[in-house]
Design a protein around this motif. Structure first.
Motif, PDB file in Angstrom:
ATOM      1  N   ILE A   1       0.833  -1.217   0.000  1.00  0.00           N
ATOM      2  CA  ILE A   1       0.000   0.000   0.000  1.00  0.00           C
ATOM      3  C   ILE A   1       0.862   1.259   0.000  1.00  0.00           C
ATOM      4  N   ARG A   2       2.008   1.148   0.670  1.00  0.00           N
ATOM      5  CA  ARG A   2       2.840   2.340   0.813  1.00  0.00           C
ATOM      6  C   ARG A   2       3.177   2.939  -0.553  1.00  0.00           C
ATOM      7  N   GLU A   3       3.416   2.061  -1.522  1.00  0.00           N
ATOM      8  CA  GLU A   3       3.863   2.583  -2.817  1.00  0.00           C
ATOM      9  C   GLU A   3       2.752   2.713  -3.846  1.00  0.00           C
ATOM     10  N   VAL A   4       1.803   1.796  -3.820  1.00  0.00           N
ATOM     11  CA  VAL A   4       0.801   1.841  -4.895  1.00  0.00           C
ATOM     12  C   VAL A   4      -0.579   2.232  -4.387  1.00  0.00           C
ATOM     13  N   GLY A   5      -0.661   2.577  -3.099  1.00  0.00           N
ATOM     14  CA  GLY A   5      -1.964   2.986  -2.570  1.00  0.00           C
ATOM     15  C   GLY A   5      -2.890   1.782  -2.433  1.00  0.00           C
ATOM     16  N   LEU A   6      -4.030   2.028  -1.826  1.00  0.00           N
ATOM     17  CA  LEU A   6      -4.988   0.937  -1.625  1.00  0.00           C
ATOM     18  C   LEU A   6      -5.446   0.377  -2.972  1.00  0.00           C
ATOM     19  N   GLU A   7      -5.613   1.285  -3.959  1.00  0.00           N
ATOM     20  CA  GLU A   7      -6.079   0.838  -5.280  1.00  0.00           C
ATOM     21  C   GLU A   7      -5.103  -0.185  -5.869  1.00  0.00           C
ATOM     22  N   GLY A   8      -3.816   0.155  -5.790  1.00  0.00           N
ATOM     23  CA  GLY A   8      -2.799  -0.753  -6.334  1.00  0.00           C
ATOM     24  C   GLY A   8      -2.774  -2.059  -5.568  1.00  0.00           C
ATOM     25  N   ALA A   9      -2.915  -1.936  -4.237  1.00  0.00           N
ATOM     26  CA  ALA A   9      -2.899  -3.159  -3.418  1.00  0.00           C
ATOM     27  C   ALA A   9      -4.038  -4.077  -3.814  1.00  0.00           C
ATOM     28  N   LEU A  10      -5.198  -3.475  -4.088  1.00  0.00           N
ATOM     29  CA  LEU A  10      -6.350  -4.302  -4.486  1.00  0.00           C
ATOM     30  C   LEU A  10      -6.100  -4.950  -5.841  1.00  0.00           C
ATOM     31  N   LEU A  11      -5.462  -4.215  -6.734  1.00  0.00           N
ATOM     32  CA  LEU A  11      -5.163  -4.809  -8.048  1.00  0.00           C
ATOM     33  C   LEU A  11      -4.194  -5.981  -7.902  1.00  0.00           C
ATOM     34  N   ILE A  12      -3.183  -5.803  -7.035  1.00  0.00           N
ATOM     35  CA  ILE A  12      -2.229  -6.910  -6.825  1.00  0.00           C
ATOM     36  C   ILE A  12      -2.981  -8.110  -6.265  1.00  0.00           C
ATOM     37  N   LEU A  13      -3.886  -7.820  -5.323  1.00  0.00           N
ATOM     38  CA  LEU A  13      -4.641  -8.907  -4.693  1.00  0.00           C
ATOM     39  C   LEU A  13      -5.529  -9.603  -5.727  1.00  0.00           C
ATOM     40  N   LEU A  14      -6.149  -8.806  -6.582  1.00  0.00           N
ATOM     41  CA  LEU A  14      -7.025  -9.361  -7.621  1.00  0.00           C
ATOM     42  C   LEU A  14      -6.228 -10.337  -8.485  1.00  0.00           C
ATOM     43  N   ASP A  15      -4.985  -9.986  -8.712  1.00  0.00           N
ATOM     44  CA  ASP A  15      -4.147 -10.812  -9.579  1.00  0.00           C
ATOM     45  C   ASP A  15      -3.826 -12.141  -8.914  1.00  0.00           C
TER      46      ASP A  15
ATOM     47  N   TRP B   1      -4.242   6.679 -10.953  1.00  0.00           N
ATOM     48  CA  TRP B   1      -5.000   5.593 -11.593  1.00  0.00           C
ATOM     49  C   TRP B   1      -4.375   5.196 -12.922  1.00  0.00           C
ATOM     50  N   LEU B   2      -4.010   6.217 -13.716  1.00  0.00           N
ATOM     51  CA  LEU B   2      -3.448   5.875 -15.029  1.00  0.00           C
ATOM     52  C   LEU B   2      -2.102   5.196 -14.881  1.00  0.00           C
ATOM     53  N   LYS B   3      -1.337   5.602 -13.860  1.00  0.00           N
ATOM     54  CA  LYS B   3      -0.033   4.955 -13.664  1.00  0.00           C
ATOM     55  C   LYS B   3      -0.236   3.486 -13.275  1.00  0.00           C
ATOM     56  N   LEU B   4      -1.222   3.269 -12.393  1.00  0.00           N
ATOM     57  CA  LEU B   4      -1.521   1.878 -12.000  1.00  0.00           C
ATOM     58  C   LEU B   4      -1.875   1.054 -13.236  1.00  0.00           C
ATOM     59  N   CYS B   5      -2.794   1.606 -14.024  1.00  0.00           N
ATOM     60  CA  CYS B   5      -3.242   0.853 -15.203  1.00  0.00           C
ATOM     61  C   CYS B   5      -2.064   0.606 -16.136  1.00  0.00           C
ATOM     62  N   LYS B   6      -1.217   1.622 -16.263  1.00  0.00           N
ATOM     63  CA  LYS B   6      -0.090   1.476 -17.182  1.00  0.00           C
ATOM     64  C   LYS B   6       0.858   0.399 -16.673  1.00  0.00           C
ATOM     65  N   ASP B   7       1.092   0.418 -15.345  1.00  0.00           N
ATOM     66  CA  ASP B   7       2.005  -0.600 -14.780  1.00  0.00           C
ATOM     67  C   ASP B   7       1.472  -2.003 -15.002  1.00  0.00           C
ATOM     68  N   VAL B   8       0.146  -2.143 -14.859  1.00  0.00           N
ATOM     69  CA  VAL B   8      -0.416  -3.486 -15.035  1.00  0.00           C
ATOM     70  C   VAL B   8      -0.339  -3.895 -16.502  1.00  0.00           C
ATOM     71  N   LEU B   9      -0.665  -2.955 -17.385  1.00  0.00           N
ATOM     72  CA  LEU B   9      -0.716  -3.325 -18.799  1.00  0.00           C
ATOM     73  C   LEU B   9       0.680  -3.434 -19.410  1.00  0.00           C
ATOM     74  N   ALA B  10       1.615  -2.600 -18.921  1.00  0.00           N
ATOM     75  CA  ALA B  10       2.980  -2.687 -19.464  1.00  0.00           C
ATOM     76  C   ALA B  10       3.762  -3.619 -18.574  1.00  0.00           C
ATOM     77  N   THR B  11       3.348  -4.875 -18.527  1.00  0.00           N
ATOM     78  CA  THR B  11       3.937  -5.754 -17.520  1.00  0.00           C
ATOM     79  C   THR B  11       5.415  -5.942 -17.766  1.00  0.00           C
ATOM     80  N   SER B  12       6.094  -6.112 -16.635  1.00  0.00           N
ATOM     81  CA  SER B  12       7.549  -6.214 -16.688  1.00  0.00           C
ATOM     82  C   SER B  12       7.960  -7.417 -17.508  1.00  0.00           C
ATOM     83  N   THR B  13       8.903  -7.193 -18.390  1.00  0.00           N
ATOM     84  CA  THR B  13       9.380  -8.338 -19.160  1.00  0.00           C
ATOM     85  C   THR B  13      10.523  -8.987 -18.411  1.00  0.00           C
ATOM     86  N   ASP B  14      10.951  -8.324 -17.328  1.00  0.00           N
ATOM     87  CA  ASP B  14      12.082  -8.863 -16.574  1.00  0.00           C
ATOM     88  C   ASP B  14      11.541  -9.878 -15.581  1.00  0.00           C
TER      89      ASP B  14
END
Length: 2046
Positions: A1126-1140, A1170-1183
């Motif tokens: 949560i510290r870095e991606v906020g509650l929204e990001g945490a929920l997205l990680i959890l959803l995954d 929000w857009l950064k979150l979406c971008k991070d999810v969609l531009a998934t790390s290739t590493d």
């Protein structure tokens, strides 16, 4: 309670309270103190520390309850950590003394326990500060443990955990003693102690190296022992311990100096896995010490050990992390699979064991691979699993090639590989299923040959492997729909080719069935013809079964399996094969009972086996038919289904005798047969088997009480019959957990196999109930009981009463006459049957029968209420409630209640008390609640007593649960008991030991229902309410502190309820912090509670919740930041990680909902986040290498992060919070982006205006706008649209579409004339191109076509070459679809190609429509060069170029469009015309798939219709198609050829007929659609349809059709009227009115044409005899329904009255024109009214003279009405648009030829006079509304009358006088604008050529005007308006001069000249005049210059007579000449600009 809020305990207030309140008060004070201490300054604390310590220590002696002692300890520790520590040693000594005390009485125990807890807390907080005291303390505690009971041992273990935690490495001297003590506790008889010991050891292993080095083996053995007889919590805790220690051992580095004293051996991964494997295979019996049983082979590892070890495997891998697993995957996989290999025969010695072990292995693989690996690693795992399968297959091949059949089947190798293969295949299936189309490249890679190897495993000798391979294929097909048809073809081909191999026949039939089951998950389907192939093959197999006895059984099974699976394709496919299926069904059973007898005498064991197999299969096929094709179950079909049923039932009754004859080989087939028959009968209505119902009932009774059943399968039989709420009090096993998949086997008990596919091959095509894993049918012996019990309920309700009594008596006897364990089984079966009977009767509102019947039922249920099985007691309580519901008699219910009361008062045993307390609570469940307060008091009294029975936690649990049910069903009646109940709950919460978690869970449920009962009253402020509220909050706080997760979940849902009813009293920040901590809890139910609560909170306060979460994450120490970052991606990001990460469907749904609510309320404010979150999810790390490990097993109570960090690679998390999310998460994110765009649309316009956005951003840098992120939006859409995954591609294309539509018009400020999207055309092209490759699925191509057309239509790209790229894609699709329905892909259902074809045609239609519009606009722009901006915007080249591009394909397109419309027209015909439809289907659909195709036609017909209409218009219906004859289609699809038969002698139609057909096609489709608009009809379709009609009627030929056919016109008008009534949209109504206008034009043209031809024909004849043309003929009558004019009037009145209700006399209540205040209409309203007026003014032209007379009053009334209602005064004297329209309409009506026609002349004259009078009457000065009306509008109307009618209308004196008066009055009005307009109107009247009209006005008004103009000397004009008045006045006078007769002119000029000269400035003023005067001067001078020469004589004489005038004139002329000289050069320059110069553009532009 407020008094408790102080630093020191308020002893005065405390001492006044009662016992219960004291405990509450203390808890409240301690909770407050904890927060206060942290907030108080150190000095203040030190000041009061001494007193405070004394108070806290004194509480130790007051027997504090568990939650209180925990808080007390916490506060002491905080106090010492803030204040001085010198007295801490005394405190520690005091605690140690308390522990040493010899007092063992129960009352002293709480004090001892409190002391233990305090020590733990102090050491944890103060750690090494406490120096060496810890050795004594630990010694003392361990000594105390020897004599402690379970609660003591529990608290001591937790306290030791805290001590170790606080001291860290300093505690080394005590490690061994603690280890020894914890070892003994780990196998304690109390489960809570085991859990605590596991936590203690987990803490110990952080520092005690020996645990994961030298003592590793013994620790492992110890854990295995601990699993024996464990419960779920123990398994969780101990597996966490074991997994963590083994992980530690695996990765331990060579230790440094500190530990080098102990020799530490390095442990390899193999050894660690070996160790776990030993536990899995041999359990806790050790490594070498195999006991005697083991050697004899009788012992089997207990299931709980095996399940525990399975969980330990998962913890082990999870702790090591994803990156580790990726590296070591091959080794791990081979080890896990080896657990079920033949090298360990013990694990799989029986079928039951094998199934359970396979489940465990599957769980390990699924959880680790599915939970830890990213997609790239999962793809690698697919390869590894496939390698494993390949190796196993090679072994099998070697054996199978051996010729000897016996060695083949008996071979150990085959048996060895089978279980490994099953696990590998199932995991492979699951993996591919979860990866979806991402896995496609791997399957396409021929070098891997993955599909071939799966297919080659199908003929494996083991049935389990064959089924697993089939299921694997099913998963592949669902994941990759494009493989479904090829796989099906290959399996069918092998099945046909390998008919002689029994394994191949069953294997490939399983595979085909599994693939057919996949079809319902693939929207694109399979080709329709496959059904026929499968049906034929199935028939073939069934017919050839008898030919070869070796294959009989297999072929029979395969044939019926294929038919049963085929049924899942639904009615569309099955209807074609139904007759053949019914025939087979009829043949499979003997025709009569006699034939059955002969069968019995003839058969042998083998033939009966085959026969039963066949008949069971047939029953299954029919069951499948009934459940999947309900629509086909017509009366006729049911009649054909019935005949074999009696015979099937006969066979059922004979089965037992057949079994006796032929023995055990028939045992399983007969059970399967029974089960199939029961399942089918459950689905059929009971009436269908009425004749056999008694026989069936007898069989059921025998089945349920059969003597050979020994296994009580209560856990699968009863839960459906219990109430969901009641299951909560049973073992947690019944509750949903993440480990449900393996825990299920413990639920069933050791003797029962858990479900597995091989028990029922027929389930391979059914959808699994629990999500997407493999179906898990139970063994037939069990499932037959389930079906029997269910069927018993139905059948028993349908037999006669005597029969029913008899059967119940029989069942009761059976229970009585069996003994021991068998009795339990029989009782279980009987109760479940009776329960389902009662449930069925209650559901069907039936009745139970006589008293006797009730008595039997009560006896059966009461027997079960006293059963030792808790599950049976639950089911009995539910049956008790149903019994009360069915009888529904107050006295009977009271009797049942009395039975419970009596039993509860007398009984002392746990079973009776629990059973009857639940029965008492359930009694009113279905009776609408408790209504008697006396009954309620008795219940509450008894349950209170039971709830306080601390000797039996079970009784407490059940009693409290029952109490919660009573509260629920009593509702408001319960208010009187709320306070005592609440204090009971609080007392128990504060005193029940935490080891009894189940009691706490029940308490939580009670509190929850109490809060619900109080409801909104909790908001009140009265003392009593606030006390209740405080108690509720206190109860929640106690539960939140409870170590048990389910109790915490209860606390959260209680707080959720409180927040709903009294939000202001719930501390949101602490609630949110609690939620965030538990967001990633390992307990599913806790996570669910957290999300349910979050979901509710964010609906109201999303922003606050989000802020609190981030604040908390920043403030909190390391231990609180859970996995979700949560510290870095906020509650929204945490929920997205959890959803995954999350797999539970309900949870995922809640997460999505929560995110949606947050997005809706916050996305606009936090756009960047929000857009950064979406971008991070969609531009998934290739590493993928730096996979972050997420420890899903993390417990939330005080885990330390410091040491576990060795095990988790968190270093990379900073840069990438989202490592490689699943495709489903990315699809959800893409949808979120679209939602964000929509949210922005409703917010600020700056989101879509870059100039504005940049400006606002400069002003406030914090503001953020969507348009500034356009590049990111395009990039996200591009990434999604070009992904491997098809779902993601669809979402990406949708996102692209939304972006194009929203941003297409946003201009680019830096390059005027361009738009912002232009720079992204390369990205858009690149995103679209892959969607048009040949292997792309049709749905993706269809979506891409939509994007293409939107992109071209948006007009973003103006350069033709750039446009060509996207245009080329559409051209390629067009080429592809030209071959029609045959040439497209055979991979999918035909309706998929229909979808693609129509999508392409729709896209082309959209492009064509927009091109035509632009072309039209462009041509207009060229005509009027005012639209310069447009002509720059769509440069002429682009609009023309695009037009040419599209036109080049128009020949083909128009034919395809017409064909599609023809199809659509056929498909929309009502069902009664079905017989007339072409048998082979249409141009683009096949007859069989017409239902599916309809939907696609509905989506695309409207635009195609519009385009076709435009095309037909462009040809003007004149030219025949150039390629009409030689079509380049393989099949000419012109509508002309489509409806005729294929007979070669079809007549060739004339062009006229072709056009008539086309005209009627378009008209027919439009009218059919518009006249019955469905509620789901889109606005797009309606407008497209109306535009199509407009286009159609733009051309003369169709207009002549409509004009000549009056009925057609009337029909159209009625339809349009209905559209206007039902659709509020202004654009739709306007479009409808335009069509109406065209219909009227058509009618006018028709009338004109008829008149003209009549005149030509009858030229010689007399004029009088001409027949009357037009409506109304010579009578003037208009017949409603037959009259076009009448229909038009209705429609116009509808429009006008809707906008101006005052026009309706019924509404205004007066027939005449009543003056009301005029009003301005909205822009849309004005447009509609204007359009309606134009139509009205055209109507007289359609009528005959007589007809025109009948409609004229109406038309005039409406037109003048609009004028009056909307004549609002506007600034600048403008006329409102409606007034202008009404004046225009008036002019049109007045100048109508009908006014002059001799037949109508007089009537018209009278009517027009009345109309003029009406207008004059509007103006009554007496009326106050007169002020509001606009005089100019009315004057203009009068002028229109004067100028447009024949003189006799307006020249009658009375009217003329009134008109003149009005003009006079208006001239007196001060308003300059009014005066100007009046002058202008007079100007036009004075010029009127007929003197009879104009002279009276001149006489009356000229003198006024003269006077006004002569005032110039007195009143100089001060502004332009006044200046204009004078100028207009002069113009009027000049007109007079021209109008006057010759001899009067000189007089007039003599009057005019002095006025003009007086306007000139005198010479003094000439130097510095005001601009106004200067203008006037110039104007006058110019006029004088013009008039002077014309009337020179008058001029001269005037000048001569007046010297003053002369002087003034001369001065003026002189001044003028000087100024001209100065201006000459500039004027020359301005007069000759170049024609096309840019300067001109600029000046015009500005």
């Amino acid at each position: 309670m407020e008094l408790a809020h102080s630093l020191l305990l308020n002893e005065e207030a405390y001492n006044q309270l009662g016992e219960v309140q004291k405990a509450e008060f203390i808890f409240e004070w301690l909770s407050y103190l904890e927060k206060l201490l942290l907030a108080t300054s150190r000095n203040d604390v030190k000041e009061k520390q001494k007193t405070l310590v004394e108070q806290l220590l004194s509480l130790l002696n007051s027997s504090p309850g568990p939650p209180t002692r925990k808080l007390l300890a916490k506060n002491l520790a905080i106090l010492y950590s803030i204040g001085d520590t010198f007295s801490v040693y005394e405190t520690i000594d005091k605690c140690n003394d308390l522990i040493r005390s010899k007092d063992d009485s129960p009352s002293y125990l709480p004090t001892k326990l409190a002391a233990v807890v305090c020590l733990g807390s102090l050491y944890k907080k103060l750690g090494r500060i406490l120096g060496n005291t810890f050795t004594d303390t630990v010694g003392n505690i361990l000594k105390a443990m020897k004599s402690a009971e379970s609660q003591g041992r529990y608290e001591i273990m937790l306290s030791l955990q805290n001590i170790l935690n606080g001291l860290g490495a300093a505690a080394a001297p005590c490690h061994r003693e603690v280890y020894k003590a914890a070892r003994s506790c780990l196998t304690d008889r109390s489960m809570a102690v085991r859990c605590a010991a596991a936590k203690c050891l987990l803490e110990l292993q952080n520092e005690a190296i020996f645990m994961w080095s030298t003592d590793l083996d013994s620790v492992a053995t110890l854990c295995f022992k601990s699993f024996e007889g464990s419960n779920y919590d123990v398994r969780i805790s101990v597996s966490k311990l074991l997994g963590t220690i083994l992980a530690r051992a695996t990765i331990s580095k060579h230790p440094g100096t500190a530990a080098s004293r102990q020799s530490v051996r390095r442990i390899s991964l193999e050894e660690v896995l070996e160790l776990l494997g030993t536990g899995f295979l041999r359990g806790s019996s050790g490594f070498l010490r195999a006991s005697g049983d083991m050697l004899k082979g009788t012992s089997s590892v207990s299931r709980d050990v095996r399940v525990g070890v399975t969980q330990a495997y998962v913890v082990f891998v999870t702790t090591l992390g994803g990156a580790w697993l990726e590296k070591n995957f091959a080794a791990f996989l081979s080890h896990v699979l080896s657990l079920v290999s033949q090298s360990h025969p013990k694990a799989t010695q029986t079928q039951i064991d094998a199934v359970c072990c396979r489940r465990c292995v599957s769980f390990i693989l699924r959880t680790t691979i599915g939970g830890l690996l990213g997609e790239k690693a999962q793809l690698a795992a697919v390869k590894d699993i496939f390698q494993a399968i390949w190796k196993l297959k090679k072994v099998m091949d070697a054996v199978m090639s051996d010729g000897n059949l016996d060695t083949r089947l008996g071979s150990t190798d085959v048996a060895a590989s089978q279980h490994m293969l099953v696990c590998a295949l199932q995991e492979l299936g699951n993996l591919i299923y979860s990866l979806g189309t991402t896995v496609a490249p791997l399957l396409q890679d021929s070098s891997t040959g993955l599909l071939d190897s799966v297919l080659s495993v199908i003929p494996h000798p083991s049935i389990s492997v064959r089924l697993a391979a089939a299921w694997c294929l099913h998963c592949i097909a669902v994941a990759l729909p494009s493989y479904l048809t090829p796989l099906l073809d290959r399996c069918l081909e092998r099945l046909t080719g390998l008919k002689s191999s029994p394994e191949a026949v069953t294997g490939f039939s399983f595979a085909v069935a599994a693939l057919l089951g996949a079809v319902k998950h693939c929207p694109l389907g399979i080709p329709h013809g496959k059904g026929k192939i499968i049906m034929t093959l199935a028939e073939d197999l069934l017919c050839s079964a008898a030919q070869n006895s070796r294959l009989s059984a297999q072929r029979t099974q395969a044939g019926w399996l294929l038919i049963a699976a085929l049924m899942t394709l639904g009615p569309a496919v099955v209807s074609h094969h139904l007759a053949r299926v019914l025939l087979l069904w009829k043949c499979v059973f003997p025709a009569s009972p006699k034939d059955l007898e002969t069968e019995k005498s003839r058969g042998d064991s083998f033939t009966w086996q085959v026969t039963l197999e066949g008949r069971a299969g047939a029953l299954c096929a029919i069951k499948s038919f009934v459940s999947h094709c309900g629509d086909l179950l017509t009366e006729e079909v049911i009649q054909r289904l019935l005949p074999p049923l009696p015979c099937a039932v006969d066979l059922l009754t004979q089965l037992s005798s057949i079994l006796k004859t032929y023995g055990s080989p028939l045992k399983t087939p007969s059970v399967v047969y029974r089960q199939r028959l029961y399942e089918l009968l459950i689905l059929l209505p009971p009436e269908t088997y009425e004749g056999n119902i008694c026989a069936i009932l007898k069989e059921l009774a025998a089945d349920l009480t059969a003597p050979d059943i020994h296994v009580a399968a209560s856990t699968f039989l009863l839960p459906p019959l219990c109430h969901q709420d009641d299951l909560l009090i049973l073992s947690p096993l019944l509750q949903e957990t993440d480990h449900r998949f393996i825990e299920e086997q413990l639920l069933l008990g050791n003797g029962i196999a858990c479900g597995s596919l091989e028990y029922d091959p027929y389930s391979v095509y059914e959808k699994d109930v629990e999500g997407d894993s493999v179906p898990k049918p139970l063994p037939p012996a069990l499932s037959v009981i389930g079906s029997a019990a269910k069927l018993f309920g139905v059948v028993c309700a349908h037999v006669g009463v005597t029969q029913r009594l008899l059967i119940l008596e029989q069942l009761l006897d059976r229970i009585k006459h069996t003994k021991g364990a068998r009795q339990q089984v029989v009782q279980l079966h009987v109760v479940s049957s009776v329960s389902s009977f009662l449930k069925y009767v209650a559901g069907s509102k039936g009745c139970l029968g006589p008293e006797e019947m009730k008595r039997f039922a009560v006896t059966i249920v009461t027997g079960a209420l006293e059963s030792p099985s808790p599950l049976l007691r639950c089911a009995a309580a539910e049956a008790w409630a149903r019994l009360a519901q069915v009888v529904d008699d107050g006295a009977f219910t009271a009797g049942l209640a009395q039975v419970s009361f009596d039993k509860l008062k007398s009984a002392r045993d746990v079973v009776t008390r629990t059973g009857y307390s639940l029965a008492l609570a359930s009694l009113h469940r279905y009776l609408g609640g408790i209504s008697s307060s006396q009954h309620l008091n008795s219940c509450v009294g008894i349950l209170y007593t039971l709830a306080q029975d601390s000797t039996s936690p079970d009784v407490q649990t059940w009693a409290l649960h029952s109490l919660s049910l009573i509260i629920d069903s009593a509702g408001p009646l319960y208010y009187v008991h709320v306070e005592p109940t609440l204090s009971l709950i609080i007392m128990l919460l504060l005193n029940v030991p935490p080891t009894h978690a189940e009691v706490h869970q029940s308490l939580g449920r009670c509190l929850n229902v109490l809060i619900t009962t109080l409801g909104p009253e909790l908001q009140g402020n009265s003392t009593s309410i606030s006390t209740l509220r405080t108690s509720c909050l206190l109860g929640c706080a106690v539960m939140q502190d409870n170590p048990d997760c389910l109790v915490q979940a209860q606390a959260i849902s209680c707080l959720q309820q409180l927040h709903m009813f009294a939000p202001q009293h719930v501390n949101l920040s602490s609630l949110v912090s609690c939620l965030c901590v538990n967001l990633c809890s390992p307990y599913l139910l806790l996570r669910r509670a957290v999300l349910a609560c979050l979901r509710q909170l964010v609906q109201r306060e999303a922003a606050e919740v989000s802020e609190y979460a981030v604040m908390l994450a920043k403030d909190s120490r390391e231990e609180l930041t859970s996995d979700a970052n949560i510290r870095e991606v906020g509650l929204e990001g945490a929920l997205l990680i959890l959803l995954d990460k999350e797999t539970d469907d309900k949870l995922c749904h809640d997460i999505k909902e929560t995110l949606n609510y947050m997005l809706t309320s916050m996305a606009v404010k936090k756009l960047s986040l929000w857009l950064k979150l979406c971008k991070d999810v969609l531009a998934t790390s290739t590493d993928f290498t730096a996979l972050t490990c997420v420890d899903t097993m993390q417990e939330e109570e005080g885990d330390k992060g410091d040491d576990t960090s060795v095990l988790t690679t968190r270093h990379d998390e900073k840069s990438h919070p989202f490592t490689n999310p699943q495709w489903a998460t990315r699809v959800f994110t893409a949808e979120c982006v679209c939602r964000i765009i929509n949210q922005c649309e409703n917010a600020n316009s700056a989101h879509f205006d870059i100039a504005l956005a940049q400006e606002m951003k400069k002003r406030d840098s914090r503001s953020d706008f969507l348009v500034l992120h356009l590049a990111d939006l395009i990039r996200m859409a591009f990434m999604a649209a070009t992904d491997h995954n098809d779902h993601l591609r669809l979402s990406g294309l949708e996102m692209l579409l939304v972006v194009i539509r929203r941003f297409a018009t946003v201009p680019e400020p830096e390059f005027p004339g361009h738009v912002i999207l232009e720079q992204y055309q390369a990205n858009v092209g690149a995103a679209l191109r892959p969607a048009f490759t040949s292997e792309t699925p049709p749905d993706v191509t269809a979506k891409a076509c939509q994007v293409c057309s939107a992109w071209i239509a948006s007009g973003v790209v103006s350069d033709l070459n750039d446009l060509r790229r996207v245009h080329q894609l559409l051209v390629s699709s067009l080429t592809k679809i030209q071959a029609g329905k045959e040439a497209l892909s055979h991979l999918y259902n035909e309706s998929a190609s229909t979808m693609e074809i129509l999508a392409v045609l729709k896209a082309w239609a959209e492009v064509y429509i927009i091109t035509v519009q632009r072309h039209k606009n462009h041509r207009q722009a060229l005509k009027t060069t005012t639209c310069l901006e447009d002509s720059i915007r769509y440069g002429s080249c682009s609009s023309d170029g695009l037009f040419d591009l599209v036109c080049s394909d128009l020949g083909t397109l128009s034919r395809l469009w017409l064909a599609a419309l023809q199809d659509f027209a056929l498909l929309t015909l009502p069902s009664e015309f079905a017989s007339q439809l072409p048998a082979e289907g249409g141009a683009f659909y096949t007859a069989e798939t017409s239902e599916n195709a309809k939907l696609h036609y509905y989506n695309s017909w409207a635009l195609i219709l519009h385009a076709t209409a435009l095309w037909l218009t462009s040809t003007g219906f004149v030219v025949a198609d150039p390629d009409e004859g030689a079509s380049n289609l393989s099949r000419p699809v012109t509508p002309t050829s489509m409806c005729q038969g294929s007979s070669s002698g079809a007549t060739i139609k004339s062009p006229e007929d072709v056009y008539t057909d086309r005209f009627h096609l378009i008209l027919g489709i439009s009218v059919e659609f518009l006249c019955s608009l469905r509620s789901d009809a889109t606005m797009e379709s309606i407008t497209a349809c109306l535009h199509a009609l407009q286009a159609l009627l733009d051309v003369p030929w169709p207009r002549s059709k409509i004009g000549s056919n009056q009925d057609l016109g009337i029909e159209l008008l009625n339809v349009l009227h209905r559209v206007i009534l039902t659709r509020e949209s202004p654009s739709v109504q306007l479009a409808s009115l335009e069509v109406v206008m065209q219909i009227i034009c058509a009618a006018q043209e028709h009338v004109k044409e008829k008149r003209r031809s009549a005149e030509v024909d009858d030229g010689a004849a007399e004029k009088e005899t001409l027949p009357e043309f037009g409506e109304g003929k010579d009578t003037g009558g208009l017949v409603p329904g037959k009259s076009l004019v009448f229909a038009t009037l209705e429609l116009c009145v509808c429009i006008l009255v809707r906008q101006l209700p005052e026009l309706n006399p019924k509404l205004t209540g007066s027939p005449g024109v009543k003056a009301t205040k005029p009003q301005m209409l909205s822009e849309d309203g004005s447009r509609l009214v204007s359009a309606a007026l134009v139509i009205l003014s055209e109507l007289p032209a359609v009528c005959s003279p007589e007809g025109s007379i009948s409609i004229l009053p109406t038309i005039l009334y409406l037109t003048i009405g609009v004028l009056r209602e909307t004549a609002v005064k506007l600034p600048g004297g403008q006329l409102s648009s409606t007034v202008a329209a009404s004046l225009q309409a008036l002019k049109g009506i007045l100048s109508s030829p009908m006014a002059q026609a001799e037949k109508s002349h007089t009537a018209w004259t009278d009517l027009l006079r009345s109309a003029l009078t009406t207008i004059l009457d509007c103006w009554d000065p007496g009326d106050e509304t007169h002020q509001e009306l606009d005089e100019v509008s009315l004057l203009t109307a009068i002028t229109v009358f004067i100028l447009s009618t024949s003189p006799e209308v307006t020249t009658i004196p009375c009217l003329q006088k009134r008109c003149i008066d009005k003009f006079k009055a208006t001239l007196e009005i001060k308003d300059p604008m009014v005066q100007i307009k009046t002058y202008q109107l007079l100007h036009s009247i004075f010029q009127y050529p007929n003197p009879a009209v104009s002279y009276p006005y001149i006489y009356s008004l000229a003198s006024c005007i003269m006077e006004k103009l002569q005032e110039i000397d007195k009143r100089k004009p001060e502004n332009t308006a006044e200046l204009q008045i004078f100028q207009e006045g002069i113009k009027v006078l000049e007109t007079l001069v021209t109008v006057a007769e010759e001899h009067h002119r000189s007089q007039l000029v003599a009057c005019l000249l002095p006025i003009l000269i007086s306007f000139l400035l005198d010479e003094n003023a000439l130097g510095s005049p005001t601009s106004i005067m200067r203008s006037l001067h110039d104007f006058a001078l110019q006029n004088l210059m013009e008039i002077g020469p014309q009337y020179s004589s008058v001029f001269k004489s005037l000048v001569a007579s007046s010297p003053a005038l002369k002087a003034r004139l001369e001065a003026a002329i002189k001044g003028n000449q000087e100024s001209v000289k100065v201006k000459i050069p500039t004027s020359k320059y301005t007069k000759s600009p170049g024609k096309n110069s840019s300067i001109q553009l600029k000046t015009n532009f500005l």
